[in-house]
Design an enzyme around this catalytic site. Structure first.
Site, PDB file in Angstrom:
ATOM      1  N   LYS A 206      -2.223   7.517  -4.874  1.00 21.56           N
ATOM      2  CA  LYS A 206      -2.603   7.231  -3.396  1.00 21.56           C
ATOM      3  C   LYS A 206      -3.662   6.725  -3.686  1.00 21.56           C
ATOM      4  O   LYS A 206      -4.938   6.754  -4.572  1.00 21.56           O
ATOM      5  CB  LYS A 206      -2.717   8.846  -2.555  1.00 21.56           C
ATOM      6  CG  LYS A 206      -1.206   9.260  -3.006  1.00 21.56           C
ATOM      7  CD  LYS A 206      -0.064   8.458  -1.678  1.00 21.56           C
ATOM      8  CE  LYS A 206       1.036   8.827  -2.238  1.00 21.56           C
ATOM      9  NZ  LYS A 206       2.198   9.364  -1.380  1.00 21.56           N
TER      10      LYS A 206
HETATM   11  C1  LIG Z   1       3.112  10.536  -0.965  1.00 19.73           C
HETATM   12  C2  LIG Z   1       3.233  10.533   0.417  1.00 19.73           C
HETATM   13  C3  LIG Z   1       3.959  12.386   0.446  1.00 19.73           C
HETATM   14  C4  LIG Z   1       4.480  12.794  -0.162  1.00 19.73           C
HETATM   15  O1  LIG Z   1       2.972  13.944  -0.756  1.00 19.73           O
HETATM   16  P1  LIG Z   1       2.641  14.449  -1.682  1.00 19.73           P
HETATM   17  O2  LIG Z   1       1.397  14.880  -1.943  1.00 19.73           O
HETATM   18  O3  LIG Z   1       3.438  14.417  -2.737  1.00 19.73           O
HETATM   19  O4  LIG Z   1       3.431  15.425  -1.352  1.00 19.73           O
HETATM   20  C5  LIG Z   1       4.246  12.287   2.514  1.00 19.73           C
HETATM   21  N1  LIG Z   1       4.896  10.892   2.405  1.00 19.73           N
HETATM   22  C6  LIG Z   1       4.170   9.870   2.923  1.00 19.73           C
HETATM   23  C7  LIG Z   1       3.761   9.234   3.691  1.00 19.73           C
HETATM   24  C8  LIG Z   1       3.375   9.893   1.556  1.00 19.73           C
HETATM   25  O5  LIG Z   1       2.944   8.520   0.885  1.00 19.73           O
END
Ligand SMILES: *Cc1c(COP(=O)(O)O)cnc(C)c1O
Length: 402
Positions: A206
């Site tokens: 991210k």
């Molecule tokens: C990465 C992501 C998640 C989940 O995030 P985690 O921190 O791994 O639980 C949920 N929704 C979207 C759109 C994502 O990109």
């Protein structure tokens, strides 16, 4: 070929994590992160404490949202958001069929039903407010909007709709950390703070990366008050409070869970937050490089190279059809370029066959035709050239545009 530079070598360590010539994503980590971790180790306090509190304060300040509660993942954040929205058995949660599966899983785990609706179009792959309006009903408790690739949903329309029906609007803002748009009052409103609740992820790929971690945010005092205990077993005091002698016992007021973030991840988050605005800007520059090379390519669409505010989380190309997409993906792999798909249609996963939705034509078409291309803040113009040349060399995509 200048693209041959091995971009997977992290600046900090020189370790190569993969054999891709150009990976899908890459961390921007350096000495600042090393020092932050050392600071925590020297403090001899590892679980939720002052670093987490500082990260929450700084994150809330950056995003101009009154309340930020740090958690172990966005999945935890989404679960807690659904809990404070009082989503339970027999309730419905309207959400896009085009999303990562976390919100849908969290919905089912609360005993509620996900109602998957379609996106606006291949060139605007976010929740279609008209589809939401058609499906909203007496059982609807919440709507989850996901800012695909970092491009904001049509929040004004969604917020108006949810308000009118007394439904909680939750932003899955995982792609959109730090994205702001002009608010009605002329100020800025930040992704996550436009609806009633927002969820962020700090997973490694991210824009703000700590490995694992997340944040749930809200403007509403009542929601914030209910979120905090849910993160730590519903307990009324923290281990940190007792360590400092501020409390010696606790009550359990609600059934919470362990969704806490720890000090090491919070310290990394604080450093990454300082880099966020610059890195989002660098990602947008990479999007511009892509747009300049691929923009006029006949039959293709590039939904994320827009003038709209965006975090530049993803660079997505939509091919003329599924066959061309598959050929391009194979050719890029041959050239050492990692790609991905964001996302398969959730309603078509085995675990969701009870909720198969017929009306996801756009979502399914998108899943056949979309490719996520490499994008990261340290990506160079030469690396973008390399990816684009490989893409343009594929038969059926060559000879157009450039
Ligand atoms: C990465 C992501 C998640 C989940 O995030 P985690 O921190 O791994 O639980 C949920 N929704 C979207 C759109 C994502 O990109």
């Amino acid at each position: 070929m200048r693209g041959r530079r091995n971009s997977t070598r992290s600046r900090t360590t020189g370790w190569s994590m993969s054999n891709w010539k150009i990976p899908l994503t890459d961390l921007d980590y350096g000495d600042e992160e090393l020092h932050a971790v050392q600071r925590v180790l020297r403090s001899q306090w590892l679980s939720m404490g002052p670093e987490v509190a500082a990260f929450e304060r700084e994150f809330a300040g950056h995003c101009q949202i009154p309340h930020a509660v740090a958690v172990s993942s966005a999945t935890a954040a989404l679960s807690m958001a659904l809990a404070v929205a009082d989503v339970g058995a027999q309730d419905e949660v309207i959400q896009p069929g085009l999303n990562f599966v976390a919100a849908a899983n969290a919905t089912v785990q609360r005993g509620a039903e996900p109602v998957f609706v379609d996106v606006l179009g291949l060139d605007e792959p976010t929740l279609d407010p008209r589809q939401v309006a058609r499906r909203i009903g007496p059982r609807t408790k919440a709507v989850v909007a996901m800012h695909y690739g970092g491009r904001l949903c049509r929040m004004a329309e969604l917020a108006e709709l949810c308000e009118r029906h007394g439904v909680v609007l939750i932003e899955d803002a995982c792609h959109a950390v730090g994205v702001s748009t002009e608010a009605a009052d002329g100020g800025d409103s930040f992704a996550g703070g436009i609806g009633d609740l927002g969820a962020f992820s700090f997973f490694s790929n991210k824009n703000l990366a700590t490995g694992e971690g997340g944040m749930v945010v809200t403007r509403r005092d009542d929601f914030a008050e209910r979120l905090r205990p849910l993160r730590s077993h519903g307990m009324t005091t923290l281990t940190w409070d007792r360590h400092r002698g501020h409390a010696s016992s606790y009550d359990v007021a609600v059934h919470g869970s362990n969704y806490r973030l720890d000090e090491l991840h919070a310290a990394l988050g604080r450093v990454q937050l300082q880099k966020l605005a610059d890195n989002n800007r660098r990602r947008r520059t990479v999007l511009d490089f892509y747009a300049a090379r691929l923009g006029g390519l006949e039959g293709w669409m590039f939904p994320l190279t827009t003038d709209q505010p965006t975090s530049g989380h993803l660079m997505v190309a939509v091919a003329p059809d599924g066959a061309v997409r598959d050929r391009v993906v194979a050719d890029l792999r041959q050239a050492g370029v990692q790609t991905s798909l964001h996302y398969p249609c959730i309603a078509d996963f085995t675990a969701f066959q009870d909720w198969q939705a017929a009306e996801l034509a756009m979502t399914r078409d998108f899943a056949q035709r979309a490719i996520s291309l490499p994008i990261f803040p340290t990506m160079t113009e030469q690396q973008v050239d390399y990816v684009c040349e490989a893409l343009l060399a594929t038969p059926a995509s060559e000879g157009n545009g450039n």
